[in-house]
Write a protein that holds these residues in place. Structure first.
Motif, PDB file in Angstrom:
ATOM      1  N   UNK A 146       0.841  -1.203   0.000  1.00 51.39           N
ATOM      2  CA  UNK A 146       0.000   0.000   0.000  1.00 51.39           C
ATOM      3  C   UNK A 146       0.876   1.253   0.000  1.00 51.39           C
ATOM      4  N   UNK A 147       1.906   1.247   0.823  1.00 57.17           N
ATOM      5  CA  UNK A 147       2.813   2.400   0.875  1.00 57.17           C
ATOM      6  C   UNK A 147       3.601   2.518  -0.427  1.00 57.17           C
ATOM      7  N   UNK A 148       4.093   1.400  -0.939  1.00 60.73           N
ATOM      8  CA  UNK A 148       4.886   1.443  -2.172  1.00 60.73           C
ATOM      9  C   UNK A 148       4.077   1.946  -3.362  1.00 60.73           C
ATOM     10  N   UNK A 149       2.847   1.445  -3.499  1.00 61.55           N
ATOM     11  CA  UNK A 149       2.003   1.921  -4.602  1.00 61.55           C
ATOM     12  C   UNK A 149       1.601   3.376  -4.360  1.00 61.55           C
ATOM     13  N   UNK A 150       1.394   3.733  -3.101  1.00 60.01           N
ATOM     14  CA  UNK A 150       1.125   5.131  -2.766  1.00 60.01           C
ATOM     15  C   UNK A 150       2.266   6.031  -3.219  1.00 60.01           C
ATOM     16  N   UNK A 151       3.505   5.594  -2.994  1.00 56.57           N
ATOM     17  CA  UNK A 151       4.660   6.380  -3.431  1.00 56.57           C
ATOM     18  C   UNK A 151       4.702   6.519  -4.947  1.00 56.57           C
ATOM     19  N   UNK A 152       4.354   5.443  -5.658  1.00 58.96           N
ATOM     20  CA  UNK A 152       4.352   5.508  -7.123  1.00 58.96           C
ATOM     21  C   UNK A 152       3.312   6.512  -7.619  1.00 58.96           C
ATOM     22  N   UNK A 165      -4.981   9.540  -4.466  1.00 56.74           N
ATOM     23  CA  UNK A 165      -4.881   8.086  -4.391  1.00 56.74           C
ATOM     24  C   UNK A 165      -3.726   7.686  -3.476  1.00 56.74           C
ATOM     25  N   UNK A 166      -2.628   8.441  -3.535  1.00 53.07           N
ATOM     26  CA  UNK A 166      -1.507   8.178  -2.633  1.00 53.07           C
ATOM     27  C   UNK A 166      -1.968   8.308  -1.180  1.00 53.07           C
ATOM     28  N   UNK A 167      -2.699   9.373  -0.889  1.00 54.31           N
ATOM     29  CA  UNK A 167      -3.188   9.591   0.476  1.00 54.31           C
ATOM     30  C   UNK A 167      -4.115   8.465   0.911  1.00 54.31           C
ATOM     31  N   UNK A 168      -4.963   8.004  -0.008  1.00 57.58           N
ATOM     32  CA  UNK A 168      -5.892   6.906   0.317  1.00 57.58           C
ATOM     33  C   UNK A 168      -5.123   5.649   0.699  1.00 57.58           C
ATOM     34  N   UNK A 169      -4.090   5.343  -0.083  1.00 53.48           N
ATOM     35  CA  UNK A 169      -3.298   4.145   0.186  1.00 53.48           C
ATOM     36  C   UNK A 169      -2.497   4.285   1.476  1.00 53.48           C
ATOM     37  N   UNK A 170      -1.913   5.456   1.688  1.00 54.49           N
ATOM     38  CA  UNK A 170      -1.171   5.687   2.940  1.00 54.49           C
ATOM     39  C   UNK A 170      -2.097   5.546   4.142  1.00 54.49           C
ATOM     40  N   UNK A 171      -3.320   6.064   3.992  1.00 56.36           N
ATOM     41  CA  UNK A 171      -4.258   5.997   5.117  1.00 56.36           C
ATOM     42  C   UNK A 171      -4.619   4.550   5.456  1.00 56.36           C
ATOM     43  N   UNK A 172      -4.771   3.723   4.431  1.00 55.14           N
ATOM     44  CA  UNK A 172      -5.050   2.303   4.667  1.00 55.14           C
ATOM     45  C   UNK A 172      -3.922   1.658   5.472  1.00 55.14           C
ATOM     46  N   UNK A 179       4.301   2.096   9.976  1.00 55.60           N
ATOM     47  CA  UNK A 179       4.974   3.361  10.280  1.00 55.60           C
ATOM     48  C   UNK A 179       5.262   4.170   9.015  1.00 55.60           C
ATOM     49  N   UNK A 180       5.553   3.480   7.906  1.00 57.24           N
ATOM     50  CA  UNK A 180       5.780   4.193   6.654  1.00 57.24           C
ATOM     51  C   UNK A 180       4.520   4.894   6.174  1.00 57.24           C
ATOM     52  N   UNK A 181       3.382   4.225   6.301  1.00 59.97           N
ATOM     53  CA  UNK A 181       2.116   4.835   5.943  1.00 59.97           C
ATOM     54  C   UNK A 181       1.800   6.038   6.824  1.00 59.97           C
ATOM     55  N   UNK A 182       2.088   5.905   8.127  1.00 61.84           N
ATOM     56  CA  UNK A 182       1.875   7.009   9.062  1.00 61.84           C
ATOM     57  C   UNK A 182       2.729   8.211   8.681  1.00 61.84           C
ATOM     58  N   UNK A 183       4.002   7.956   8.387  1.00 60.87           N
ATOM     59  CA  UNK A 183       4.934   9.041   8.050  1.00 60.87           C
ATOM     60  C   UNK A 183       4.533   9.709   6.745  1.00 60.87           C
ATOM     61  N   UNK A 184       4.222   8.913   5.715  1.00 62.73           N
ATOM     62  CA  UNK A 184       3.897   9.480   4.408  1.00 62.73           C
ATOM     63  C   UNK A 184       2.581  10.257   4.446  1.00 62.73           C
ATOM     64  N   UNK A 185       1.592   9.733   5.155  1.00 64.69           N
ATOM     65  CA  UNK A 185       0.327  10.455   5.279  1.00 64.69           C
ATOM     66  C   UNK A 185       0.541  11.760   6.034  1.00 64.69           C
TER      67      UNK A 185
END
Length: 289
Positions: A146-152, A165-172, A179-185
């Motif tokens: 989820x984080x990797x596709x969010x970054x793409x 869409x990145x934010x949606x994936x990070x939030x999931x 922790x990566x999703x938390x940081x990126x969001x």
């Protein structure tokens, strides 16, 4: 049955968690030729849980498991080759074993293989293939994917830029404690990129990621304390966070720590150390170029 009992002791399910007891049962299972037990024993040896850490021995057990077709063993053997853990690094071999596990729908193998295709490590670079693999891993609930596709999506890698869409994936991923999703969001919330700006929520997410040891979150939260944005300005706290991230290997946090030292903010002035830290970050930047 022996490998199952080992797992129960490893995670503390229905019994009191006991790594040594887990190793005992995994070893019995492994020596009887059970692929799951071989993988379990390899995992405990890799991490030094309940037994002396022995990364080379862990690879031997992962290989035995992988050669019997166990997808977890294949993924762990691929990971050993990917990062050079207990064996000489060989990302082509990593891709080989990840592919075997991915063919069995192992979500971590799908994610890790996607990472190799994304950056062209051991396989030709193929962003479309990477995205396809990440999507398959996401369907199986993998938060790393989820984080990797969010970054793409965020950085327009092989697809149109789509920060929502990145934010949606990070939030999931963040919602599942990644922790990566938390940081990126938090990064997006801080700037109001792809989401409504929410400084207090960004700070909360940075703190959650910091508590899990995420060095990029330590660095970013330190920067907020340095500037006094979203939190009271506190140079001592900024230095503490920068130092914590640097001591865990984050060279960019080291550069920020060096800047604080250069100006004597939150720490005694030390120009020699400031120059050294900035040089380390510059060398890191050049190595990635």
């Amino acid at each position: 049955a022996q490998s199952n009992l080992g797992y129960l002791y490893e995670v503390g399910q229905g019994v009191v968690a006991d790594d040594k007891e887990a190793v005992r049962w995994y070893r019995m299972s492994a020596e009887n030729g059970d692929a799951a037990g071989q993988n379990g024993l390899g995992y405990m040896l890799r991490h030094g849980r309940g037994v002396a850490k022995d990364e080379a021995a862990s690879v031997n057990w992962f290989r035995k498991s992988a050669e019997q077709g166990n997808s977890a063993g294949q993924t762990n053997l691929g990971y050993a080759y990917d990062l050079g853990v207990g064996i000489q690094r060989d990302q082509a071999q990593a891709a080989h074993w990840y592919q075997k596990a991915a063919d069995q729908r192992n979500d971590m193998a799908l994610n890790n293989l996607g990472d190799l295709y994304r950056f062209g490590k051991g396989v030709p670079r193929d962003k479309a293939k990477a995205a396809e693999l990440f999507k398959a891993a996401i369907e199986l609930g993998n938060t790393h994917a989820q984080v990797n596709l969010g970054n793409m999506n965020r950085y327009a890698e092989g697809m149109p830029k789509d920060e929502r869409e990145a934010a949606r994936l990070y939030r999931l991923a963040a919602g599942k404690g990644h922790s990566g999703g938390q940081k990126q969001l938090a990064d997006l919330l801080l700037k109001g990129t792809g989401v409504d700006r929410n400084m207090s929520e960004a700070i909360r997410l940075y703190r959650l990621a910091v508590d899990q040891g995420n060095t990029a979150a330590m660095n970013n939260l330190g920067y907020q304390y340095e500037l006094g944005e979203g939190v009271p300005q506190d140079h001592v706290e900024a230095v503490r966070l920068y130092r914590m991230a640097y001591e865990r290997g984050d060279k960019w946090a080291g550069a920020n720590l060096g800047e604080m030292m250069a100006y004597g903010r939150g720490t005694p002035r030390n120009m020699a150390e400031a120059v050294r830290l900035n040089r380390l970050a510059l060398e890191e930047d050049l190595s990635l170029a």
